[in-house]
Design an enzyme around this catalytic site. Structure first.
Site, PDB file in Angstrom:
ATOM      1  N   HIS A   1     -10.445   1.399   1.769  1.00 17.21           N
ATOM      2  CA  HIS A   1     -10.162   2.306   2.896  1.00 17.21           C
ATOM      3  C   HIS A   1     -11.385   2.221   3.806  1.00 17.21           C
ATOM      4  O   HIS A   1     -12.411   2.839   3.530  1.00 17.21           O
ATOM      5  CB  HIS A   1      -9.936   3.737   2.406  1.00 17.21           C
ATOM      6  CG  HIS A   1      -9.599   4.685   3.534  1.00 17.21           C
ATOM      7  ND1 HIS A   1      -8.410   5.355   3.600  1.00 17.21           N
ATOM      8  CD2 HIS A   1     -10.289   5.035   4.650  1.00 17.21           C
ATOM      9  CE1 HIS A   1      -8.375   6.088   4.715  1.00 17.21           C
ATOM     10  NE2 HIS A   1      -9.516   5.919   5.353  1.00 17.21           N
TER      11      HIS A   1
ATOM     12  N   HIS B   1       1.602   5.334  -1.550  1.00 15.44           N
ATOM     13  CA  HIS B   1       1.236   6.554  -2.273  1.00 15.44           C
ATOM     14  C   HIS B   1       2.493   7.163  -2.877  1.00 15.44           C
ATOM     15  O   HIS B   1       3.450   7.439  -2.155  1.00 15.44           O
ATOM     16  CB  HIS B   1       0.581   7.570  -1.330  1.00 15.44           C
ATOM     17  CG  HIS B   1      -0.720   7.097  -0.773  1.00 15.44           C
ATOM     18  ND1 HIS B   1      -1.919   7.306  -1.411  1.00 15.44           N
ATOM     19  CD2 HIS B   1      -1.003   6.395   0.356  1.00 15.44           C
ATOM     20  CE1 HIS B   1      -2.892   6.758  -0.693  1.00 15.44           C
ATOM     21  NE2 HIS B   1      -2.374   6.201   0.378  1.00 15.44           N
TER      22      HIS B   1
ATOM     23  N   LYS C   1      -9.455   0.184  -5.834  1.00 15.37           N
ATOM     24  CA  LYS C   1      -9.411   0.727  -4.484  1.00 15.37           C
ATOM     25  C   LYS C   1     -10.697   1.493  -4.212  1.00 15.37           C
ATOM     26  O   LYS C   1     -11.040   2.429  -4.940  1.00 15.37           O
ATOM     27  CB  LYS C   1      -8.213   1.676  -4.346  1.00 15.37           C
ATOM     28  CG  LYS C   1      -8.131   2.419  -3.015  1.00 15.37           C
ATOM     29  CD  LYS C   1      -7.649   1.537  -1.882  1.00 15.37           C
ATOM     30  CE  LYS C   1      -7.670   2.268  -0.542  1.00 15.37           C
ATOM     31  NZ  LYS C   1      -6.623   3.273  -0.399  1.00 15.37           N
TER      32      LYS C   1
ATOM     33  N   HIS D   1       0.868  -1.200   0.000  1.00 15.61           N
ATOM     34  CA  HIS D   1       0.000   0.000   0.000  1.00 15.61           C
ATOM     35  C   HIS D   1       0.888   1.228   0.000  1.00 15.61           C
ATOM     36  O   HIS D   1       1.440   1.602   1.036  1.00 15.61           O
ATOM     37  CB  HIS D   1      -0.914  -0.008   1.229  1.00 15.61           C
ATOM     38  CG  HIS D   1      -1.928   1.090   1.244  1.00 15.61           C
ATOM     39  ND1 HIS D   1      -3.281   0.864   1.370  1.00 15.61           N
ATOM     40  CD2 HIS D   1      -1.809   2.439   1.126  1.00 15.61           C
ATOM     41  CE1 HIS D   1      -3.935   2.009   1.351  1.00 15.61           C
ATOM     42  NE2 HIS D   1      -3.057   2.993   1.208  1.00 15.61           N
TER      43      HIS D   1
ATOM     44  N   HIS E   1      -4.700  -0.878   5.614  1.00 16.36           N
ATOM     45  CA  HIS E   1      -4.174  -0.191   6.803  1.00 16.36           C
ATOM     46  C   HIS E   1      -5.090  -0.313   8.010  1.00 16.36           C
ATOM     47  O   HIS E   1      -5.600   0.690   8.504  1.00 16.36           O
ATOM     48  CB  HIS E   1      -3.858   1.280   6.513  1.00 16.36           C
ATOM     49  CG  HIS E   1      -4.891   2.023   5.713  1.00 16.36           C
ATOM     50  ND1 HIS E   1      -6.196   2.123   6.115  1.00 16.36           N
ATOM     51  CD2 HIS E   1      -4.816   2.702   4.546  1.00 16.36           C
ATOM     52  CE1 HIS E   1      -6.871   2.824   5.226  1.00 16.36           C
ATOM     53  NE2 HIS E   1      -6.051   3.190   4.260  1.00 16.36           N
TER      54      HIS E   1
ATOM     55  N   ASP F   1       1.511   2.476   3.476  1.00 17.07           N
ATOM     56  CA  ASP F   1       0.671   3.678   3.347  1.00 17.07           C
ATOM     57  C   ASP F   1       1.543   4.930   3.363  1.00 17.07           C
ATOM     58  O   ASP F   1       1.065   6.022   3.690  1.00 17.07           O
ATOM     59  CB  ASP F   1      -0.395   3.728   4.444  1.00 17.07           C
ATOM     60  CG  ASP F   1      -1.527   4.696   4.122  1.00 17.07           C
ATOM     61  OD1 ASP F   1      -1.635   5.141   2.958  1.00 17.07           O
ATOM     62  OD2 ASP F   1      -2.290   5.025   5.045  1.00 17.07           O
TER      63      ASP F   1
END
Lengths: 344, 344
Positions: free
Chosen positions: A132, A14, A95, A12, A166, A238
């Site tokens: 999420h 970004h 996602k 995960h 997460h 994350d």
């Protein structure tokens, strides 16, 4: 002491875009063989063309030895869109962001009863769903309140692999154990910190992320599961780079930047608990078993020589404050050995 | 709409010292007739001489129309020290800080069984005890965990007036109703905000204080008690000026600056709830009844004309970011009318 990790994967991540991408992506590629890359750009990555273009930009930033598994931002994609996505070898899954719960999620899902068609096609095609999982309730209750949605999805789509992204609570772990088609990722910060670290002494924006760090008993449960090799719990950093100006201000962005040293910090955590033998599964093995991943060959040798986390990561006109800026951590990389050009 | 408030009192105020004192004190004096001033300077104000000197500095900063009721930082003061303090007409009480729970509290109390002599003398002399009621536990549980200490003090010293400072939870309110010798103060921010406002969207250091803002049901209970004129609940702003550089940074100080507009914001809150008639008791009457205060005569006329909170309060080389910097609030002061030199 040393340990070699084969092809670590960040489940995960970004990477953002443009200058921030060029700064952040190579830092992940230093220690990871690949990562599942989140699609919450502005505008979000919702179709195959945007996804392929984004993957090319990632490749340009960090070279062929790092594999970006790409995701689409779930809207109401149908069979045609998913077939187009699946034709791209680096496509991984969709996602799901409930609208407005985190950075750049404004275009997310408002009503879960409206995405049934997409989920049915995903189940049919074997495309994983990443979620999420937060409600729009009180910040400490959001994950717990969302568990009913996970439960409902797991029951309605028994053939769909649903990743609780997460996770932050003991309650989420208990749900994970109830359904075979649920898997989960957990971040470094949720293994290390609680709300006490964020707001119990001074307020520390570098530890602020969504979902927020929770209670001590939550952290302990997550740690126990990760350290003991829970087979459906995977490492997903994350890691989220924000410009320094968005962290040291009056409206601080959610996101913790850990990618450059997450593996080293995890080695310290697992070593301290006498569980180094379970690190390989947590950072690579479980994901390979669950998804059949074939990551680029990369052996990373970690050693118990202290590593100094820079106060700031800079480049391309951007600067990012990492978690634990300026601190020493007990383990470092002694030899990252990139494999041949096995990148997909 | 208009309302005149007679001699508003801030029952819990931080003024700091030196340049910050010169900036902050006049801003309180604009709308308040007086305030109970906290003693957690560095070093803390522990004896009569330091207290009188501090009161003189406050007087020099804001003139004679503002009365500072002074407090001593509770250590192990005995009869002699308390007699010396009591000879000063502006002396009010002693403030108990558990060691390390908030700004400049390092020299506070570690063991409550060691302060019995001081508390017994205070009870005998009729000197109020003010308490920062937090344990050293998990940040969301600290006040709740401390309630047992309040209960024990209330029972051991039935003749001692014990003020639960800046209460933040419904549980503290319930305890307040159990013992006649307990009173309480509550801040503006705890009437307005929850952890959702601090960390549920972006992270907002301007709302960060100790004790931290709590859950929605806590805020609602506090609001209900204040708005309905609970006779032992008083307004104490806990306004605490920190240099801007200590709020917009990676280790942000605890403290919310509200003094210049707290009364205006409270008027808006009470008006919105249709409870303006209870504002006088909350910001002055209850304190006068409980402590027999005789504040300087000052009539403040509040009106529902919007007020713009400055982005920054500056002066004497200091700059402080207020709560709600740059926002408009619905009520303002139309005519603060300082009385004659009735200041003690």
């Amino acid at each position: 002491m040393q340990i070699a990790i084969e092809s670590p994967i960040d489940m995960h991540l970004h990477l953002r875009d443009n200058a921030m991408l060029r700064l952040a992506a190579p830092l992940s590629a230093e220690t990871f063989a690949g990562a599942v890359v989140m699609p919450n750009l502005l505008p979000p990555v919702t179709d195959a063309a945007a996804m392929e273009a984004y993957a090319r930009r990632i490749g340009a930033a960090c070279g062929p030895d790092f594999r970006p598994w790409m995701t689409l931002f779930l809207k109401d994609q149908g069979e045609r869109e998913l077939l187009a996505a699946r034709s791209f070898s680096n496509f991984f899954g969709l996602k799901l962001y409930p609208a407005g719960v985190t950075t750049n999620s404004g275009g997310g899902v408002l009503r879960f009863d409206r995405i049934g068609r997409t989920l049915a096609v995903m189940q049919e095609m074997g495309v994983p769903l990443l979620v999420h999982g937060e409600s729009r309730g009180f910040v400490m209750d959001r994950e717990r309140e969302f568990l009913a949605v996970y439960r409902s999805l797991a029951e309605q789509y028994p053939g769909l692999t649903i990743s609780m992204e997460h996770i932050t609570t003991a309650a989420a772990l208990r749900l994970l154990d109830e359904y075979e088609n649920l898997v989960a990722t957990v971040t470094l910060q949720h293994l290390l910190f609680t709300l006490d670290d964020l707001a119990g002494g001074l307020l520390r924006p570098e530890l602020f992320c969504k979902p927020v760090v929770k209670r001590p008993e939550d952290r302990e449960a997550l740690c126990e599961a990760a350290l003991n090799g829970h087979p459906r719990l995977m490492f997903g950093s994350d890691s989220a780079p924000h410009p320094r100006s968005n962290k040291e201000c009056l409206g601080c962005a959610a996101g913790v930047f850990t990618a450059p040293f997450a593996l080293q910090r995890l080695a310290g955590l697992f070593a301290e608990a006498g569980r180094l033998e379970n690190l390989q599964a947590f950072v690579s093995g479980n994901a390979r078993c669950i998804y059949g991943f074939a990551p680029p060959v990369k052996r990373v040798v970690l050693t118990d020589v202290p590593f100094h986390i820079p106060a700031l990561y800079r480049g391309f006109g951007e600067s990012v404050v990492p978690m634990g800026a300026g601190e020493w951590i007990p383990w470092s990389v002694s030899a990252p050995l990139p494999g041949a050009s096995a990148c997909g």
